[in-house]
Design an enzyme around this catalytic site. Structure first.
Site, mmCIF file in Angstrom:
data_model
loop_
_atom_site.group_PDB
_atom_site.id
_atom_site.type_symbol
_atom_site.label_atom_id
_atom_site.label_comp_id
_atom_site.label_asym_id
_atom_site.label_seq_id
_atom_site.Cartn_x
_atom_site.Cartn_y
_atom_site.Cartn_z
ATOM 1 N N LYS A 1 99.985 -11.302 44.513
ATOM 2 C CA LYS A 1 98.615 -10.859 44.232
ATOM 3 C C LYS A 1 98.636 -9.640 43.305
ATOM 4 C CE LYS A 1 94.513 -9.433 46.960
ATOM 5 N NZ LYS A 1 94.020 -9.236 48.343
ATOM 6 N N SER B 1 89.902 -11.779 49.786
ATOM 7 C CA SER B 1 90.060 -11.464 48.398
ATOM 8 C C SER B 1 91.281 -12.086 47.705
ATOM 9 C CB SER B 1 90.148 -9.940 48.254
ATOM 10 O OG SER B 1 91.312 -9.458 48.902
ATOM 11 N N SER C 1 91.669 -11.041 54.236
ATOM 12 C CA SER C 1 91.875 -11.572 52.880
ATOM 13 C C SER C 1 93.041 -12.528 52.681
ATOM 14 C CB SER C 1 92.040 -10.423 51.899
ATOM 15 O OG SER C 1 90.775 -9.933 51.567
#
Ligand code: GLN
Length: 474
Positions: A77, A152, A176
């Protein structure tokens, strides 16, 4: 044609000489190119991945001992520092920033010969539940491209879902990793707070943040965990509790003592079909000899407010470092220092991030501090104690991961409150710091997948992964 099912199977094909790391990398690079419109990746490190794969192939053929993650193709990420590579937290404020060091988790992946193929799209500073708050634009759910992938860590979830890497890393502050895993039909795992070093993870809310892992099977997730977990002199909050060779210890089948909350399964916000499926599973677990017990839990409606007060407070402080002086973007039009701060932050933070900085500043301000921040801390303590009591008697707690399946792109963008309320089932694990996982066990009649969430007591990742393995096999 290359195909991936598990790291163990990949390694036996490598050892048997039927595939090479180079073939694996070339396969994923093709996949990434073909499915570019999903917008899962921000940067792809193609040349680097190819040359690393060739080196690994040479090394293996020489008969050298291979690393635990030899040739494993990983996506990370865009909140994880990887030395010499771009790092932006999907924000304009970090435009053009390159990491000067690597996160501890990344160093450990590389030391075990993983290949980092690129970094993935996410909500700006990991704030969001849909991956719509990104300077790079939204990510599409590969199961139905009109739907959000969750957030997210939406890009990391889709990277695994759409076969664009083998495993990926995300971050989980309030769900997330688990929520996008639920929406994408894969496994998403958040460890105990302090199990994995946060060194090199961009801070959102430091007392909640943990690196999490996406994968397609429990053994892969367990293997990545055992590589990246453990104490680290660069993170004073990381635990010295010994971690275990999780991936080799999964095959233990036993009867578990399982808790569930009627308040959660009968919550008005929960999709009735999700509720029925989970209740049905609990019945089945009972008939298989597990002890399944309803536990009172009257704090359910306090978890989201407490979470948003505390995390926005921490975020407002953490994000004060982005001032246009030290990193990334600077408003070029201003010559006065204070005006430059204002100009930079007004222009380069997105709407949701600004909302949270304002909320966090408000709840910390004199006159409101006790009414909001102190009160939310009390709720956190109460929760901690209640959950602790449950784990004195029982091994795990079962919850839904999310109240609905993945919804349409744009559906909740104008309604932040309803967006926040949808975090009802995931934030608890972060408030109390326990490990939790979302397992892709169900399919809704609307065609979308959804998961089962399992929580275990602090530092008992082993039981969590063993039970998960058992549930996945049934
Ligand atoms: N949806 C939650 C939030 O927006 C979770 C975010 C996260 O875990 N990073 O805060």
């Amino acid at each position: 044609m290359f195909g991936f099912s598990s790291i163990q199977q990949y390694h036996s094909s490598l050892n048997g000489g039927t595939v090479t790391c180079l073939q694996a990398v070339e396969y994923f690079l093709r996949q990434i190119e073909e499915r570019k419109h999903l917008n899962a990746y921000v940067n792809v490190y193609a040349d680097e991945a190819i040359s690393l794969a060739m080196n690994l192939d040479t090394k293996r053929k020489r008969g050298d001992k291979i690393g635990k993650l030899h040739g494993v193709v990983v996506c990370i990420k865009d909140v994880l520092a990887y030395k010499g590579h771009p790092l932006t937290a999907a924000s304009r404020i970090l435009e053009g920033f390159t990491s000067v060091y690597s996160a501890t988790a990344i160093e450990r992946l590389l030391a075990e010969e993983a290949i980092i193929i690129g970094n993935s799209n996410c909500d700006e500073f990991a704030m969001g539940s849909t991956n719509e708050n990104s300077v790079y634009g939204k990510v599409l759910n590969a199961n139905d491209e009109s739907k959000i992938p969750g957030g997210s860590s939406g890009g990391s979830a889709v990277a695994v879902q759409a076969d664009l890497c083998m495993v990926s890393l995300g971050s989980d502050t309030g769900g997330s990793v688990r929520q996008p895993a639920d929406f994408c039909g894969i496994i998403g795992f958040k460890p105990t707070y302090g199990r994995i070093s946060r060194h090199g993870l961009i801070a959102y809310a430091s007392s909640f943040d943990q690196i999490g892992i996406f994968g397609r099977n429990i053994a892969d997730v367990a293997l990545v965990l055992e590589v990246i977990a453990g104490s680290d002199e660069f993170d004073s909050t990381v635990s010295h509790q010994p971690s275990a060779p999780y991936s080799t210890l999964l095959a233990e089948y036993k009867k578990y003592r399982i808790a569930y909350f009627d308040e959660a399964l009968n919550h008005p916000s929960l999709d009735p079909e999700i509720s029925r499926s989970i209740k049905g599973l609990l019945e089945k677990l009972k008939t298989h000899g597990h002890e399944v017990r309803a536990v009172d839990f009257d704090l359910i409606d306090h978890v989201v407010p407490a979470y948003y007060v505390l995390t926005t407070a921490e975020a407002s402080s953490n994000l004060s470092r982005y001032d246009g002086v030290r990193y990334g973007f600077r408003d070029p039009g201003e010559t006065d220092l204070v005006e430059m701060y204002k100009g930079t932050r007004s222009e380069a933070f997105g709407k949701e991030v600004k909302r949270r900085i304002m909320l966090g500043t408000f709840v910390l301000s004199a006159g409101y501090y006790d009414a909001y921040f102190t009160k939310a801390q009390k709720v956190r303590k109460l929760l901690y104690d209640q959950i602790q009591l449950i784990f004195n008697d029982l091994d795990c707690i079962i919850l839904p991961t999310a109240p609905s399946t993945a919804f349409n792109i744009g559906d909740k963008m104008d309604d932040p409150i309803s967006m926040y309320l949808a975090d009802i089932y995931t934030v608890m694990a972060n408030l109390v710091g326990v490990p939790a996982i979302s397992l892709p066990l169900f399919k809704h009649t609307n065609g979308m997948p959804f998961g089962l969430q399992v929580l275990a007591s602090r530092f008992d990742e082993l039981s969590l992964l063993r039970l998960s393995n058992q549930l996945m096999q049934q």
